[in-house]
Design an enzyme around this catalytic site. Structure first.
Site, short mmCIF file in Angstrom:
data_model
loop_
_atom_site.label_atom_id
_atom_site.label_comp_id
_atom_site.label_asym_id
_atom_site.label_seq_id
_atom_site.Cartn_x
_atom_site.Cartn_y
_atom_site.Cartn_z
CE1 TYR A 1 58.83 11.55 18.09
CE2 TYR A 1 57.25 12.97 18.78
CZ TYR A 1 58.03 12.11 18.72
OH TYR A 1 58.69 12.37 20.46
CE LYS B 1 64.65 17.74 22.94
NZ LYS B 1 65.56 16.61 23.40
N PRO C 1 55.10 17.94 25.59
CG PRO C 1 53.11 16.51 25.62
CD PRO C 1 53.90 17.78 25.72
CE1 TYR D 1 63.32 11.37 19.98
CE2 TYR D 1 61.63 13.25 19.33
CZ TYR D 1 62.03 12.37 20.18
OH TYR D 1 61.08 11.14 20.40
CG HIS E 1 63.93 4.24 20.52
ND1 HIS E 1 62.83 4.43 19.82
CD2 HIS E 1 64.08 2.92 20.79
CE1 HIS E 1 61.87 3.45 20.54
NE2 HIS E 1 62.65 2.54 20.80
P1 FAS Z 1 56.82 17.14 38.24
O1 FAS Z 1 55.73 17.28 38.79
O2 FAS Z 1 57.43 15.22 38.09
O3 FAS Z 1 56.85 16.21 40.57
C1 FAS Z 1 57.31 16.91 41.45
C2 FAS Z 1 56.72 16.31 42.59
O4 FAS Z 1 56.03 17.83 43.40
C3 FAS Z 1 55.49 15.22 42.90
O5 FAS Z 1 55.50 14.59 42.81
C4 FAS Z 1 54.31 16.03 42.92
O6 FAS Z 1 53.91 15.66 44.23
C5 FAS Z 1 55.19 17.12 44.06
N1 FAS Z 1 54.77 18.59 44.90
C6 FAS Z 1 53.90 18.79 44.88
N2 FAS Z 1 53.75 20.10 44.75
C7 FAS Z 1 54.41 19.42 46.45
C8 FAS Z 1 54.65 20.44 47.35
N3 FAS Z 1 53.60 21.34 47.33
N4 FAS Z 1 55.05 19.98 48.61
C9 FAS Z 1 55.66 18.86 48.38
N5 FAS Z 1 55.33 18.18 46.87
C10 FAS Z 1 55.05 18.72 45.96
N6 FAS Z 1 57.58 14.83 28.99
C11 FAS Z 1 58.21 14.14 28.25
O7 FAS Z 1 59.35 14.33 28.14
N7 FAS Z 1 57.97 13.84 27.91
C12 FAS Z 1 56.28 13.14 27.90
O8 FAS Z 1 55.57 12.37 27.49
C13 FAS Z 1 55.30 13.72 29.21
N8 FAS Z 1 53.84 13.35 28.94
C14 FAS Z 1 53.72 14.50 30.37
C15 FAS Z 1 52.30 14.04 30.60
C16 FAS Z 1 51.84 15.26 31.80
C17 FAS Z 1 50.58 14.51 32.25
C18 FAS Z 1 52.54 16.16 32.72
C19 FAS Z 1 52.10 16.81 33.44
C20 FAS Z 1 54.17 15.46 32.27
C21 FAS Z 1 54.81 15.21 30.78
N9 FAS Z 1 55.33 15.60 30.51
C22 FAS Z 1 56.22 14.74 29.83
C23 FAS Z 1 56.89 16.67 31.45
C24 FAS Z 1 57.20 15.59 32.49
O9 FAS Z 1 57.43 14.10 32.37
C25 FAS Z 1 58.29 16.43 33.35
O10 FAS Z 1 58.29 16.92 32.41
C26 FAS Z 1 58.24 15.65 34.60
O11 FAS Z 1 57.33 15.05 35.52
C27 FAS Z 1 59.63 16.82 35.52
O12 FAS Z 1 60.04 16.48 36.76
P2 FAS Z 1 59.82 16.60 37.57
O13 FAS Z 1 60.37 19.04 37.54
O14 FAS Z 1 60.16 16.32 39.01
O15 FAS Z 1 57.95 17.31 38.39
C1 PHB Z 2 56.57 8.95 25.33
O1 PHB Z 2 56.46 7.65 25.53
O2 PHB Z 2 55.40 8.91 27.00
C2 PHB Z 2 56.95 9.90 24.27
C3 PHB Z 2 57.37 9.53 23.84
C4 PHB Z 2 57.91 11.45 23.09
C5 PHB Z 2 57.16 11.71 22.88
C6 PHB Z 2 56.47 12.29 24.27
C7 PHB Z 2 55.92 10.45 24.92
O3 PHB Z 2 57.55 12.66 22.23
#
Ligand code: FAS
Ligand code: PHB
Length: 389
Positions: A200, A296, A292, A384, A72
């Site tokens: 966006y 980042k 989000p 970005y 992209h």
């Molecule tokens: P994660 O939360 O992904 O992973 C943590 C892991 O630890 C999970 O698998 C969990 O089950 C496990 N865990 C938790 N407690 C534990 C325990 N006590 N013992 C053992 N394991 C345990 N970022 C973007 O850039 N774009 C987005 O669109 C976006 N959308 C998101 C939507 C949602 C609903 C959420 C919650 C986050 C979103 N994010 C987005 C941010 C997301 O992508 C995170 O930055 C990313 O998952 C970070 O990865 P981890 O640090 O591995 O944390």
């Molecule tokens: C997505 O594709 O899930 C997405 C892309 C850009 C964003 C957030 C989410 O800023």
């Protein structure tokens, strides 16, 4: 049992760190609370910075990403009925990659299992002990059996709701938080994306984002109220709301269909300092959260992993703890810049319930300046695509 690094959390942070260390002969055990299927069922990030792409290559899991991801070069920004493009590639010679977080995690699971490295799924009651000593250990239960792993270091990669951050004494931690007065309702649909680039949109009724996963799988978001429940949003209501928030020519081109995933994510900015306590190192969402809007979250988790991986390599290969001693300082320096950018993108693209007419004019001026000034676009592009590690 003993290992060199216990990694708590089998999301992208934990799996990327584990795979990188494994390839350098550093033993790790990953403890994941949920099942593999549950972790892979969570639909989250879509945009990868080149830094994360490079780390996936270094981890030996870059092939499918290279074959199936989409480059992209820019993005579109809509304000009410006007839309303009920001071309990162033309402005600063860099682009981003679109490849779902689910696929990143799947590739890491497959590689780790192929290498025979251990991931303990459904690890219950994970508890960290003596993290501030030279002999930390972790206990947990698996299939009802109590287990203990002695280790050199613990990587807390267990996300915002994990146990690791809370294992650092409250007196040691300083937490910064901003909770936004709205959430994002996201859906996945087996429909062709409305545009090749992300859109966006800031409309008088709120924010919307048009994204995708591939040519026949679209990912859309609309700003929703904090009190909303997914059950309040039928597919029809979602599509009508999305179409209403997009410029007419985009709304008319929108192909709708049944949602195959629908979820609401709250939006917050959050940082917990320091990211190290003794032999415990926090990575990713365990230490920080961003709205989000700036894409980042996953990408900042990746730079944490980079700094921690380099620090552990330096310790084990050169018996030098300099990288580990500076981990928190280096990781936080980049974290706060990602927090700023994500806050800024959120502030100019969403409608806030308490916005005054003056606030709305400020938002319009920010967007007009971004539309009209290449300098403003260069600053946005540099953030970005990802600031240097
Ligand atoms: P994660 O939360 O992904 O992973 C943590 C892991 O630890 C999970 O698998 C969990 O089950 C496990 N865990 C938790 N407690 C534990 C325990 N006590 N013992 C053992 N394991 C345990 N970022 C973007 O850039 N774009 C987005 O669109 C976006 N959308 C998101 C939507 C949602 C609903 C959420 C919650 C986050 C979103 N994010 C987005 C941010 C997301 O992508 C995170 O930055 C990313 O998952 C970070 O990865 P981890 O640090 O591995 O944390
Ligand atoms: C997505 O594709 O899930 C997405 C892309 C850009 C964003 C957030 C989410 O800023």
């Amino acid at each position: 049992m003993r290992t060199q690094v216990v990694i708590v959390g089998g999301g992208p942070s934990g799996m990327l760190l584990g795979q990188l260390l494994h390839r350098k002969g550093i033993d790790t055990v990953v403890l994941e609370r949920r099942t593999r299927e549950h972790v892979l069922s969570r639909i989250r990030a879509g945009i990868l910075e080149q830094g994360l792409v490079a780390l996936m290559g270094e981890a030996g899991v870059g092939d499918r990403l290279k074959a199936e991801s989409y480059l992209h070069e820019g993005t579109l920004i809509a304000h009410n009925d006007q839309m303009f493009g920001i071309n990162f590639q033309n402005l600063i010679g860099q682009s981003v990659v679109l490849y779902g977080q689910t696929e990143v995690t799947r590739d890491l699971y497959d590689a780790r299992e192929k290498a025979g490295a251990e991931i303990v799924f459904e690890a219950e009651d994970v508890s960290l002990h003596d993290a501030d000593s030279d002999a930390p250990f972790v206990t947990y239960r698996k299939d009802g059996e109590a287990r203990r792993i002695d280790c050199d270091f613990i990587a807390g990669c267990d996300g915002f709701h994990g146990v690791s951050r809370r294992s650092i004494p409250a007196a040691v931690r300083t937490e910064y938080e901003k909770v936004y007065p709205f959430g994002w309702l996201g859906i996945l649909s087996e429909t062709p994306p409305v545009n090749d680039e992300l859109i966006y949109a800031n409309s008088k009724d709120g924010f919307a984002l048009c994204s995708m996963r591939n040519a026949s799988l679209s990912r859309y978001y609309v700003q929703c109220s904090l009190g909303d429940d997914v059950g309040d949003w039928s597919d029809t209501r979602f599509w009508d709301t999305l179409r209403h928030r997009l410029p007419d020519e985009v709304g008319e081109a929108l192909v709708t269909g049944p949602s195959i995933e629908k979820s609401i994510a709250p939006l917050r900015s959050f940082v917990s300092e320091p990211m190290r306590w003794g032999r415990l190192f926090l990575c990713g969402d365990a230490a920080h959260i961003v709205p989000p809007t700036g894409a980042k979250g996953l990408n900042t988790a990746a730079s944490d992993v980079h700094y921690l991986y380099q620090g552990l390599l330096q310790f084990y290969q050169e018996k030098d703890s300099e990288g580990l001693d500076r981990y928190s300082e280096k990781a936080l320096a980049r974290v706060w810049k990602a927090e700023r950018f994500s806050w800024w993108m959120t502030s100019i693209l969403h409608r806030f319930p308490d916005q005054s007419p003056f606030d709305l004019r400020m938002q319009a001026a920010e967007l007009a300046f971004l539309r009209d000034s290449e300098d403003a676009q260069r600053v946005m592009a540099a953030n970005y695509v990802g600031l240097p590690y």
